[in-house]
Design a protein around this motif. Structure first.
Motif, PDB file in Angstrom:
ATOM      1  N   ARG A  93       0.829  -1.208   0.000  1.00 33.78           N
ATOM      2  CA  ARG A  93       0.000   0.000   0.000  1.00 33.78           C
ATOM      3  C   ARG A  93       0.864   1.259   0.000  1.00 33.78           C
ATOM      4  N   TRP A  94       1.990   1.242   0.703  1.00 36.06           N
ATOM      5  CA  TRP A  94       2.883   2.407   0.655  1.00 36.06           C
ATOM      6  C   TRP A  94       3.484   2.568  -0.736  1.00 36.06           C
ATOM      7  N   LEU A  95       3.810   1.464  -1.384  1.00 35.63           N
ATOM      8  CA  LEU A  95       4.314   1.546  -2.759  1.00 35.63           C
ATOM      9  C   LEU A  95       3.248   2.156  -3.682  1.00 35.63           C
ATOM     10  N   LEU A  96       2.004   1.769  -3.497  1.00 38.69           N
ATOM     11  CA  LEU A  96       0.918   2.304  -4.322  1.00 38.69           C
ATOM     12  C   LEU A  96       0.608   3.757  -3.995  1.00 38.69           C
ATOM     13  N   ALA A  97       0.934   4.183  -2.774  1.00 37.15           N
ATOM     14  CA  ALA A  97       0.663   5.574  -2.385  1.00 37.15           C
ATOM     15  C   ALA A  97       1.450   6.545  -3.250  1.00 37.15           C
ATOM     16  N   PHE A  98       2.575   6.118  -3.810  1.00 39.96           N
ATOM     17  CA  PHE A  98       3.381   6.993  -4.667  1.00 39.96           C
ATOM     18  C   PHE A  98       2.692   7.293  -5.991  1.00 39.96           C
ATOM     19  N   SER A  99       1.695   6.501  -6.357  1.00 37.30           N
ATOM     20  CA  SER A  99       0.924   6.787  -7.569  1.00 37.30           C
ATOM     21  C   SER A  99      -0.522   7.145  -7.241  1.00 37.30           C
ATOM     22  N   TRP A 100      -0.790   7.499  -5.994  1.00 35.34           N
ATOM     23  CA  TRP A 100      -2.131   7.879  -5.553  1.00 35.34           C
ATOM     24  C   TRP A 100      -3.138   6.765  -5.892  1.00 35.34           C
ATOM     25  N   ASP A 101      -2.752   5.522  -5.676  1.00 38.64           N
ATOM     26  CA  ASP A 101      -3.600   4.431  -6.148  1.00 38.64           C
ATOM     27  C   ASP A 101      -3.678   3.278  -5.153  1.00 38.64           C
ATOM     28  N   THR A 102      -3.780   3.565  -3.868  1.00 42.32           N
ATOM     29  CA  THR A 102      -3.904   2.479  -2.899  1.00 42.32           C
ATOM     30  C   THR A 102      -5.209   1.704  -3.063  1.00 42.32           C
ATOM     31  N   ALA A 103      -6.195   2.301  -3.726  1.00 44.39           N
ATOM     32  CA  ALA A 103      -7.448   1.585  -3.990  1.00 44.39           C
ATOM     33  C   ALA A 103      -7.212   0.368  -4.875  1.00 44.39           C
ATOM     34  N   PHE A 104      -6.113   0.360  -5.616  1.00 40.43           N
ATOM     35  CA  PHE A 104      -5.761  -0.778  -6.460  1.00 40.43           C
ATOM     36  C   PHE A 104      -5.655  -2.064  -5.645  1.00 40.43           C
ATOM     37  N   ALA A 105      -5.161  -1.953  -4.405  1.00 38.66           N
ATOM     38  CA  ALA A 105      -5.004  -3.130  -3.553  1.00 38.66           C
ATOM     39  C   ALA A 105      -6.338  -3.791  -3.243  1.00 38.66           C
ATOM     40  N   ILE A 106      -7.419  -3.031  -3.364  1.00 37.24           N
ATOM     41  CA  ILE A 106      -8.760  -3.569  -3.113  1.00 37.24           C
ATOM     42  C   ILE A 106      -9.416  -4.022  -4.413  1.00 37.24           C
ATOM     43  N   GLU A 107      -9.501  -3.100  -5.367  1.00 37.45           N
ATOM     44  CA  GLU A 107     -10.202  -3.389  -6.612  1.00 37.45           C
ATOM     45  C   GLU A 107      -9.528  -4.504  -7.408  1.00 37.45           C
ATOM     46  N   HIS A 108      -8.200  -4.496  -7.467  1.00 40.51           N
ATOM     47  CA  HIS A 108      -7.523  -5.490  -8.284  1.00 40.51           C
ATOM     48  C   HIS A 108      -7.733  -6.909  -7.748  1.00 40.51           C
ATOM     49  N   VAL A 109      -7.569  -7.069  -6.449  1.00 41.20           N
ATOM     50  CA  VAL A 109      -7.630  -8.407  -5.855  1.00 41.20           C
ATOM     51  C   VAL A 109      -9.067  -8.924  -5.779  1.00 41.20           C
ATOM     52  N   TYR A 110      -9.990  -8.061  -5.355  1.00 42.94           N
ATOM     53  CA  TYR A 110     -11.358  -8.515  -5.092  1.00 42.94           C
ATOM     54  C   TYR A 110     -12.348  -8.178  -6.203  1.00 42.94           C
ATOM     55  N   GLY A 111     -11.956  -7.311  -7.127  1.00 50.24           N
ATOM     56  CA  GLY A 111     -12.834  -6.944  -8.228  1.00 50.24           C
ATOM     57  C   GLY A 111     -12.332  -7.445  -9.570  1.00 50.24           C
ATOM     58  N   HIS A 112     -11.164  -6.982  -9.955  1.00 55.02           N
ATOM     59  CA  HIS A 112     -10.610  -7.322 -11.271  1.00 55.02           C
ATOM     60  C   HIS A 112     -10.469  -8.823 -11.465  1.00 55.02           C
ATOM     61  N   HIS A 113      -9.921  -9.518 -10.488  1.00 62.88           N
ATOM     62  CA  HIS A 113      -9.701 -10.953 -10.655  1.00 62.88           C
ATOM     63  C   HIS A 113     -11.021 -11.730 -10.673  1.00 62.88           C
ATOM     64  N   ARG A 114     -12.037 -11.174 -10.098  1.00 63.53           N
ATOM     65  CA  ARG A 114     -13.346 -11.844 -10.117  1.00 63.53           C
ATOM     66  C   ARG A 114     -14.064 -11.633 -11.439  1.00 63.53           C
ATOM     67  N   TYR A 115     -13.950 -10.420 -11.995  1.00 63.43           N
ATOM     68  CA  TYR A 115     -14.748 -10.073 -13.171  1.00 63.43           C
ATOM     69  C   TYR A 115     -13.933  -9.902 -14.441  1.00 63.43           C
ATOM     70  N   VAL A 116     -12.654 -10.282 -14.434  1.00 63.32           N
ATOM     71  CA  VAL A 116     -11.788 -10.058 -15.588  1.00 63.32           C
ATOM     72  C   VAL A 116     -12.431 -10.567 -16.876  1.00 63.32           C
ATOM     73  N   ALA A 117     -12.249  -9.791 -17.935  1.00 64.69           N
ATOM     74  CA  ALA A 117     -12.731 -10.122 -19.281  1.00 64.69           C
ATOM     75  C   ALA A 117     -14.255 -10.135 -19.381  1.00 64.69           C
ATOM     76  N   THR A 118     -14.940  -9.494 -18.447  1.00 64.97           N
ATOM     77  CA  THR A 118     -16.390  -9.323 -18.540  1.00 64.97           C
ATOM     78  C   THR A 118     -16.710  -7.828 -18.500  1.00 64.97           C
TER      79      THR A 118
END
Length: 366
Positions: free
Chosen positions: A151-176
């Motif tokens: 999350r600190w690494l992602l904070a440098f790109s203002w994108d800590t939300a990626f840690a939530i959406e990518h793991v629990y959203g993107h991987h669930r709904y990928v290619a839909t």
């Protein structure tokens, strides 16, 4: 030993950036040139890496992962020192003491466009040193140290939300159609940056709100990981302002936003035009893959994306090359540059999508 050391390439690519800032003037473009030339032409010259070695000492690889945070902090400091009106922490005098080179005098020769090249290179390094290791670390949801570091690494790109959406959203709904990060056929990369950024943040908020609701905690509170993540990025912005004034804040903000855009471009090239039914299991052919040697080494095998989506819990060093998966035209940075030219990108990808449809389209209901 090479099989371990190859994943230190992303550290090595930060060295020209740091040297360029110390040397000043036209040398400031060194970081940008090194990153683009080494990765793009390295992929073209050195071909694919389909090896799948057995790693007996994964702790060595974990050290490389976690060392991304101090390395990124050093890049951040170098940026601020180059823009500051002062010799932050005596860095310039230290360089002169150990090398005899007057870095402070060299800094005075920097021009506006030099700083533009610096911001572009910093954006690439924030993506390389920040987003890529964070992607691996934030998949380790049961490890609080990995999650905090990611999350600190992602904070440098203002994108800590990626840690939530990518793991629990993107991987669930990928290619839909439910996945903001999966670009439908015909969408250009500039549209995708906007759609995926907005849709990804909305999705992350919904996922976090649902988590807090189950725990009977308010969404607008410090329990919310998105709000805490925004605070982390604000803290970095405040440090930039303190170290180098408004110039430092502006440079960091530009670099962070460009790094976030780079993430969305990578999402674009990883999933462009591929689709599956929502009830269909995720297969390797639902993501574009690349086994280009230099891109793989510099990104902790992120390019082996087909296996990653088929088996999201597999650590990066165990990802398979899957040479029969749908393959991108080249490595990641090369594809990023191609995607920035939509007519060229569409021309290259249409035949690939037609072959994908021919081979895998019939499987979409399986």
């Amino acid at each position: 030993m090479l099989k371990y050391l190859k994943f230190s390439l992303f550290h090595c690519l930060s060295v020209p950036f740091l040297l360029g800032i110390i040397l000043g003037g036209h040398w400031m473009v060194s970081g940008l040139l090194a990153l683009t030339l080494v990765i793009v032409f390295g992929d073209l010259l050195f071909g694919d890496d389909n090896s799948e070695p057995d790693y007996q000492h994964p702790r060595v690889l974990n050290v490389l992962l976690y060392s991304a945070l101090p390395a990124l902090c050093l890049v951040f400091f170098a940026m601020m020192w180059s823009l500051s009106q002062h010799d932050l922490f005596g860095f310039g005098h230290f360089i002169q003491y150990v090398s005899g080179y007057d870095a402070l005098a060299a800094r005075q020769t920097n021009l506006f466009w030099h700083y533009g090249a610096m911001c572009l290179a910093a954006a690439l390094l924030i993506a390389l040193l920040g987003t890529v290791p964070a992607h691996e670390l934030t998949h380790r949801t049961g490890d609080p140290v990995a999650m905090l570091t990611g999350r600190w690494l992602l904070a440098f790109s203002w994108d800590t939300a990626f840690a939530i959406e990518h793991v629990y959203g993107h991987h669930r709904y990928v290619a839909t159609a439910k996945d903001p990060a999966s670009a439908p056929r015909g969408r250009n990369v500039y549209q995708h940056i906007c759609c995926s950024t907005l849709g990804g943040n909305i999705s992350a908020w919904r996922i976090e709100a649902q988590r807090l609701s189950k725990k009977q905690q308010p969404a607008l509170s410090t329990h919310n990981r998105i709000i805490r993540g925004i605070a982390m990025s604000l803290m970095l912005s405040a440090v930039a302002l303190w170290l180098a004034g408004w110039q430092g804040l502006l440079a960091f903000s530009v670099s962070a936003l460009l790094a976030k855009a780079l993430l969305e471009i990578v999402n674009y090239v990883e999933h462009y035009g591929l689709y599956r039914l929502p009830n269909q299991p995720v297969r390797p052919y639902h993501s574009w893959n690349s086994n280009k040697r230099i891109s793989s080494w510099a990104s902790f095998n992120l390019t082996r994306h087909s296996h990653h989506h088929a088996r999201a819990t597999v650590p990066f060093y165990q990802l398979k090359a899957v040479p029969d998966a749908p393959q991108l035209p080249t490595g990641y940075l090369g594809c990023i540059l191609l995607a920035l030219l939509p007519p060229l990108w569409f021309r290259l990808m249409e035949p690939k999508l037609a072959r994908w449809e021919q081979h895998y389209g019939a499987m979409r209901s399986q």
